[in-house]
Design a protein around this motif. Structure first.
Motif, PDB file in Angstrom:
ATOM      1  N   PHE A 100      40.768  -5.126  18.940  1.00 34.63           N
ATOM      2  CA  PHE A 100      40.062  -4.453  20.038  1.00 34.63           C
ATOM      3  C   PHE A 100      38.588  -4.347  19.674  1.00 34.63           C
ATOM      4  O   PHE A 100      38.225  -3.687  18.709  1.00 34.63           O
ATOM      5  CB  PHE A 100      40.664  -3.062  20.271  1.00 34.63           C
ATOM      6  CG  PHE A 100      42.112  -3.117  20.689  1.00 34.63           C
ATOM      7  CD1 PHE A 100      42.456  -3.281  22.021  1.00 34.63           C
ATOM      8  CD2 PHE A 100      43.135  -3.048  19.740  1.00 34.63           C
ATOM      9  CE1 PHE A 100      43.787  -3.358  22.413  1.00 34.63           C
ATOM     10  CE2 PHE A 100      44.472  -3.122  20.127  1.00 34.63           C
ATOM     11  CZ  PHE A 100      44.794  -3.281  21.464  1.00 34.63           C
ATOM     12  N   ASP A 101      37.758  -5.002  20.472  1.00 30.79           N
ATOM     13  CA  ASP A 101      36.319  -5.034  20.204  1.00 30.79           C
ATOM     14  C   ASP A 101      35.586  -3.979  21.025  1.00 30.79           C
ATOM     15  O   ASP A 101      36.048  -3.566  22.098  1.00 30.79           O
ATOM     16  CB  ASP A 101      35.741  -6.399  20.595  1.00 30.79           C
ATOM     17  CG  ASP A 101      36.145  -7.489  19.611  1.00 30.79           C
ATOM     18  OD1 ASP A 101      37.055  -7.269  18.793  1.00 30.79           O
ATOM     19  OD2 ASP A 101      35.528  -8.575  19.679  1.00 30.79           O
ATOM     20  N   ASP A 102      34.429  -3.616  20.515  1.00 34.73           N
ATOM     21  CA  ASP A 102      33.399  -2.864  21.259  1.00 34.73           C
ATOM     22  C   ASP A 102      33.644  -1.359  21.363  1.00 34.73           C
ATOM     23  O   ASP A 102      32.818  -0.659  21.940  1.00 34.73           O
ATOM     24  CB  ASP A 102      33.177  -3.423  22.682  1.00 34.73           C
ATOM     25  CG  ASP A 102      32.741  -4.880  22.679  1.00 34.73           C
ATOM     26  OD1 ASP A 102      32.475  -5.423  21.581  1.00 34.73           O
ATOM     27  OD2 ASP A 102      32.667  -5.488  23.759  1.00 34.73           O
ATOM     28  N   GLY A 103      34.747  -0.858  20.837  1.00 34.13           N
ATOM     29  CA  GLY A 103      34.993   0.576  20.934  1.00 34.13           C
ATOM     30  C   GLY A 103      34.235   1.331  19.848  1.00 34.13           C
ATOM     31  O   GLY A 103      33.504   0.718  19.084  1.00 34.13           O
TER      32      GLY A 103
ATOM     33  N   ILE B  48      34.111  -3.899  11.318  1.00 43.40           N
ATOM     34  CA  ILE B  48      32.752  -3.825  11.879  1.00 43.40           C
ATOM     35  C   ILE B  48      32.523  -4.899  12.947  1.00 43.40           C
ATOM     36  O   ILE B  48      32.871  -6.060  12.745  1.00 43.40           O
ATOM     37  CB  ILE B  48      31.698  -4.005  10.762  1.00 43.40           C
ATOM     38  CG1 ILE B  48      31.901  -2.983   9.642  1.00 43.40           C
ATOM     39  CG2 ILE B  48      30.277  -3.934  11.349  1.00 43.40           C
ATOM     40  CD1 ILE B  48      31.839  -1.535  10.073  1.00 43.40           C
ATOM     41  N   HIS B  49      31.927  -4.473  14.035  1.00 43.51           N
ATOM     42  CA  HIS B  49      31.487  -5.434  15.044  1.00 43.51           C
ATOM     43  C   HIS B  49      29.954  -5.453  15.034  1.00 43.51           C
ATOM     44  O   HIS B  49      29.353  -6.447  14.640  1.00 43.51           O
ATOM     45  CB  HIS B  49      32.027  -5.026  16.410  1.00 43.51           C
ATOM     46  CG  HIS B  49      32.019  -6.110  17.436  1.00 43.51           C
ATOM     47  ND1 HIS B  49      32.185  -7.433  17.139  1.00 43.51           N
ATOM     48  CD2 HIS B  49      31.861  -6.058  18.794  1.00 43.51           C
ATOM     49  CE1 HIS B  49      32.138  -8.154  18.257  1.00 43.51           C
ATOM     50  NE2 HIS B  49      31.933  -7.344  19.270  1.00 43.51           N
ATOM     51  N   SER B  50      29.345  -4.337  15.363  1.00 43.43           N
ATOM     52  CA  SER B  50      27.884  -4.282  15.386  1.00 43.43           C
ATOM     53  C   SER B  50      27.466  -2.853  15.664  1.00 43.43           C
ATOM     54  O   SER B  50      28.251  -2.056  16.172  1.00 43.43           O
ATOM     55  CB  SER B  50      27.360  -5.205  16.496  1.00 43.43           C
ATOM     56  OG  SER B  50      25.973  -5.094  16.642  1.00 43.43           O
TER      57      SER B  50
ATOM     58  N   SER C 107      24.320  -2.391  17.329  1.00 41.96           N
ATOM     59  CA  SER C 107      23.582  -2.501  18.597  1.00 41.96           C
ATOM     60  C   SER C 107      24.271  -3.418  19.609  1.00 41.96           C
ATOM     61  O   SER C 107      24.103  -3.252  20.813  1.00 41.96           O
ATOM     62  CB  SER C 107      22.188  -3.051  18.332  1.00 41.96           C
ATOM     63  OG  SER C 107      22.274  -4.416  17.950  1.00 41.96           O
ATOM     64  N   HIS C 108      24.997  -4.409  19.093  1.00 42.41           N
ATOM     65  CA  HIS C 108      25.623  -5.421  19.945  1.00 42.41           C
ATOM     66  C   HIS C 108      24.595  -6.155  20.799  1.00 42.41           C
ATOM     67  O   HIS C 108      24.908  -6.684  21.867  1.00 42.41           O
ATOM     68  CB  HIS C 108      26.707  -4.797  20.833  1.00 42.41           C
ATOM     69  CG  HIS C 108      27.813  -5.746  21.187  1.00 42.41           C
ATOM     70  ND1 HIS C 108      27.679  -6.732  22.136  1.00 42.41           N
ATOM     71  CD2 HIS C 108      29.079  -5.881  20.717  1.00 42.41           C
ATOM     72  CE1 HIS C 108      28.813  -7.413  22.229  1.00 42.41           C
ATOM     73  NE2 HIS C 108      29.673  -6.922  21.371  1.00 42.41           N
ATOM     74  N   GLU C 109      23.369  -6.191  20.337  1.00 41.08           N
ATOM     75  CA  GLU C 109      22.318  -6.907  21.075  1.00 41.08           C
ATOM     76  C   GLU C 109      22.094  -8.266  20.431  1.00 41.08           C
ATOM     77  O   GLU C 109      21.537  -8.361  19.330  1.00 41.08           O
ATOM     78  CB  GLU C 109      21.015  -6.101  21.060  1.00 41.08           C
ATOM     79  CG  GLU C 109      21.065  -4.911  21.992  1.00 41.08           C
ATOM     80  CD  GLU C 109      19.845  -4.007  21.816  1.00 41.08           C
ATOM     81  OE1 GLU C 109      18.792  -4.496  21.368  1.00 41.08           O
ATOM     82  OE2 GLU C 109      19.979  -2.807  22.097  1.00 41.08           O
TER      83      GLU C 109
HETATM   84 ZN    ZN Z   1      31.714  -7.399  21.435  1.00 36.91          ZN
END
Ligand code: ZN
Length: 438
Positions: free
Chosen positions: A239-242, A289-291, A293-295
């Protein structure tokens, strides 16, 4: 129709007649046509079929495999095949005459017949080893390229490119050809940086060596695993972005089926997020870890920029949960439109620091706007076609259909006997590009 009724016996007798007379007749015609031009191999196979003709069930399976191409039943077929004494090359030739096979089916058949990966790859690579109707010719006719078969084998056996490098070299492939193949797998001609060209064997040691980035974040290292686990029919839900307002619903469904999953988080420094991160960790899931800022334009501008963003997310996770995250997922995946120039160097640096990243091989389609029905159908279908699955889903503020379909998809997959696991440092990565790209 009642059991024991007259009607029942009529149907029973009719069925028996069909089986006794027509099935062997049809099969005889079918095999007659199919094998008309074939020599000893076909005769042997037909004799073998005749010898087990009473077993109509097995015979029709054999027929299905050859005529209909139901290759998933290759294992059922094997028992009959074995008795026939037909070689696998002959069988492939026979099967191919009638039915186009894809590389996966080829591999399944050969592998199911006990042919070792090494032998398969040798056949695929060396073009004249199998005789007149060589394996390679058959593959080529089906539009199957060496790389495709090699990928299947690498995926199946968990072997690393380095292992296959030796085999490929023995088979006469030049370094240039192999490097070219590896680069193609990454989807970019220059991927892999200096590795492409001289040595196709990627450095996966993770050992701190001289690096222009060694002075940055000197505590941001984790120990790289020495070996990896790669298990068939295991599903790794990711699950991403949470965290998001949907995190707790997702956790509830996972708990319902006692499934452990992996959350590639985009954490922020606030109590709400800290609480959600702790809830994920408390349930025993992997916090990865994903990010921060996700930018995309920001994080992929340079290695330094990537490290800075990663560091922030890594720190937040550590502060909130005490966990030293060891794995990560690139925003947009390891190959995206924003990191063409920097991906090679970023991968090299992160690998050097011991971190392992995961792309995915099953996309739930949620972020693309897939609806309930699409997801309910496509996710299990894609998983069934994969040796082991890393499934991309999102724990996003936008209420994708993920949360709506999750319960039913999990129910289905659990009933089908799949195992679920969270990703940990010893899980062999799934990567589009880099050290573990097939
Ligand atoms: Zn993402």
């Amino acid at each position: 129709m009642r059991f024991g009724s007259v009607e029942f016996f009529k149907v029973l007798i009719k069925t028996a007649l069909v089986i006794i007379f027509f099935v062997p007749l049809i099969l005889a015609v079918v095999f007659g046509v199919l094998f008309a031009n074939k020599s000893a191999a076909a005769d042997k196979l037909r004799e073998s079929c005749e010898s087990v003709q009473k077993d109509n069930d097995r015979l029709s399976k054999l027929s299905d495999i050859i005529m209909v191409g139901e290759l998933g039943t290759a294992e059922d077929f094997y028992e009959i095949f074995e008795k026939s004494g037909t070689s696998y090359e002959e069988f492939i030739a026979l099967a191919n005459k009638n039915k186009k096979l894809d590389a996966q089916s080829f591999y399944n058949i050969l592998s199911g017949m006990g042919v070792s990966d090494k032998d398969i790859i040798s056949m695929a690579a060396s073009k004249n080893t199998v005789g007149a109707q060589s394996f390679y010719e058959i593959m080529s006719k089906n539009g199957i390229v060496d790389a495709e078969l090699i990928s299947i084998i690498a995926r199946k056996s968990g072997g690393e490119i380095a292992d296959y490098y030796d085999i490929l070299t023995q088979c006469g492939f030049s370094d240039e050809e192999i490097a070219d193949y590896i680069a193609k797998r990454g989807g970019a001609s220059s991927s892999g940086g200096e590795q492409t060209g001289e040595s196709p064997e990627p450095d996966v040691s993770g050992a701190p060596t001289d690096s222009p980035y060694a002075a940055l974040y000197e505590d941001m290292y984790v120990s790289a695993p020495e070996e990896y686990v790669r298990e068939k029919d295991v599903i790794y839900l990711t699950f991403d972005d949470g965290p998001s307002s949907n995190t707790y619903s997702i956790l509830t469904y996972l708990r319902k089926y006692n499934i452990k999953a992996t959350f590639f988080v985009v954490p922020t420094r606030n109590d709400e997020c800290y609480g959600a991160l702790r809830a994920i960790a408390a349930d025993g899931h992997t916090v990865a870890i994903h990010s921060a800022s996700h930018e995309y334009d920001r994080i992929y501008a340079s290695v330094e920029a990537f490290l800075e963003d990663f560091r922030e997310a890594w720190d937040i996770v550590r502060d909130a949960t005490g966990i030293t995250a060891e794995i990560f997922r690139f925003p947009g995946g390891s190959v995206n439109d924003f990191n063409e120039d920097t991906r090679g160097a970023i991968i090299e640096e992160m690998t050097r620091r011991g971190f392992r990243y995961f792309d995915w091989n099953v996309d739930s389609g949620d972020a693309g706007g897939a609806n309930w029905t699409e997801m309910y159908n496509s996710i299990p279908a894609d998983i069934r076609q994969t040796y082991r699955s890393v499934v991309l889903m999102h724990d996003a503020e936008i209420r994708y259909n993920t949360v709506l379909v999750l319960d039913d998809v999990l129910k289905l997959l659990v009933n089908e006997g799949y195992k679920f696991d969270k990703i940990n440092k010893n899980t062999r990565p799934v990567q589009f590009i880099g050290p573990f790209s097939e």
